[in-house]
Design an enzyme around this catalytic site. Structure first.
Site, mmCIF file in Angstrom:
data_model
loop_
_atom_site.group_PDB
_atom_site.id
_atom_site.type_symbol
_atom_site.label_atom_id
_atom_site.label_comp_id
_atom_site.label_asym_id
_atom_site.label_seq_id
_atom_site.Cartn_x
_atom_site.Cartn_y
_atom_site.Cartn_z
ATOM 1 N N HIS A 1 35.579 34.366 26.250
ATOM 2 C CA HIS A 1 34.753 34.297 25.030
ATOM 3 C C HIS A 1 33.613 33.291 25.222
ATOM 4 O O HIS A 1 32.487 33.528 24.774
ATOM 5 C CB HIS A 1 35.604 33.834 23.841
ATOM 6 C CG HIS A 1 36.676 34.800 23.441
ATOM 7 N ND1 HIS A 1 38.008 34.505 23.510
ATOM 8 C CD2 HIS A 1 36.603 36.055 22.954
ATOM 9 C CE1 HIS A 1 38.717 35.534 23.084
ATOM 10 N NE2 HIS A 1 37.893 36.494 22.742
ATOM 11 N N MET B 1 41.102 37.050 31.922
ATOM 12 C CA MET B 1 41.355 36.195 30.752
ATOM 13 C C MET B 1 41.534 37.082 29.524
ATOM 14 O O MET B 1 40.784 38.026 29.313
ATOM 15 C CB MET B 1 40.177 35.268 30.522
ATOM 16 C CG MET B 1 39.953 34.360 31.691
ATOM 17 S SD MET B 1 40.161 32.677 31.197
ATOM 18 C CE MET B 1 39.826 31.853 32.732
#
Ligand code: PAF
Length: 281
Positions: A37, A186
């Site tokens: 992110h 991730m």
């Protein structure tokens, strides 16, 4: 950092910026923020005057109630992560009732078959839910650009279709998958793995790399059989699917054709956690 919980407050904040033709980058998330992110936020910061990060665990995209309940949530930590990155970002963290009136329901879309395979096939209704919330966010924020990670590659194609169908004036920016040192992609879901499970999960990427290495010289059916066998032999995993598909249509490839680009996709469970990954071949 400013945090908005109400749509009207976020719109009031953005209105003067939009009036001055400032560019706005949107990073839609479901929270439990990680380096993946952060890479989207960094790119959005480089390319826009203002960045909005949304954190909203969208109920309509979960076809499984247990998965929705277990989805990691930590808004306080997410807010600290964003604040430590830049003061140019505002956080939008609405309640469900702010985004859906009454019982949350998805809209309907014509994804032209992109939703019939892989995540769409195994998670019925998932992409209608994704498209619904992303359309709501695009309509609310009217971003110049919106940033999505390629770990959810199929999601990007679905959102592209939705944007074309609804004629929304936003530029989609796909961003590369961020991996841990082990190669594990991730994901917020990695938080649900034990330390051991976390290490073992790197197996997914290793198998994808092996598939890529074989792609130049072996037929697709042989690579598929090899990967399926690798998962059968590894009792830590339950493989849901391994597919090699045309990266534009997502149709499963039987034979390699010149001038087409292919990608390998995996979904597998480890410790009851469903992980996905993909690799361009
Ligand atoms: O990729 C995600 O985290 C979600 O699917 C998204 C795009 C934020 C929509 O809820």
């Amino acid at each position: 950092m400013q945090i908005f919980n109400k749509r009207l407050d976020l719109q009031a904040f953005l209105a003067p910026l939009l009036k001055e033709n400032k560019t706005v980058g949107l990073v839609p998330t479901m929270g439990a923020l990680h380096q993946g992110h952060l890479s989207l936020m960094k790119k959005a910061l480089e390319e826009n005057d203002q960045v909005v990060v949304s954190v909203f665990v969208n109920p309509t995209q979960f076809n499984n109630t247990e998965d929705l309940e277990k989805y990691p949530r930590n808004l306080q930590k997410d807010a600290e992560t964003i604040a430590s990155l830049s003061d140019k970002i505002v956080l939008f963290a609405p309640e469900i009732s702010e985004m859906y009136q009454g019982t949350p329901r998805s809209g309907s879309y014509d994804f032209q078959g992109l939703d019939k395979v892989m995540e769409g096939a195994f998670r019925p209704g998932h992409f209608e839910g994704v498209a619904t919330i992303v359309e709501k966010l695009f309509t609310l924020v009217t971003p110049t650009r919106a940033y999505f990670g390629e770990k959810d590659y199929q999601q990007i194609l679905i959102i592209k279709r939705m944007v074309a169908e609804r004629k929304l004036p936003v530029l989609l920016v796909p961003c590369p998958i961020i991996r841990e040192e082990s190669g594990l992609a991730m994901s917020s879901r990695n938080e649900r793995l034990s330390v051991e499970g976390h290490q073992k999960a790197a197996f997914i990427y290793k198998v994808l790399q092996e598939a890529k290495a074989r792609f130049a010289s072996q037929p697709i059916a042989q690579i598929k059989a090899f990967v399926e066998e690798q998962f059968t032999q590894n009792s830590d995993f339950q493989l849901e699917y391994f597919l090699i598909v045309d990266e534009n249509t997502l149709q499963e490839a039987q034979q390699k054709e010149a001038h087409k680009a292919y990608r390998a996709f995996v979904a597998a469970y480890i410790e009851g956690v469903r992980l996905i990954d993909n690799l361009a071949l």
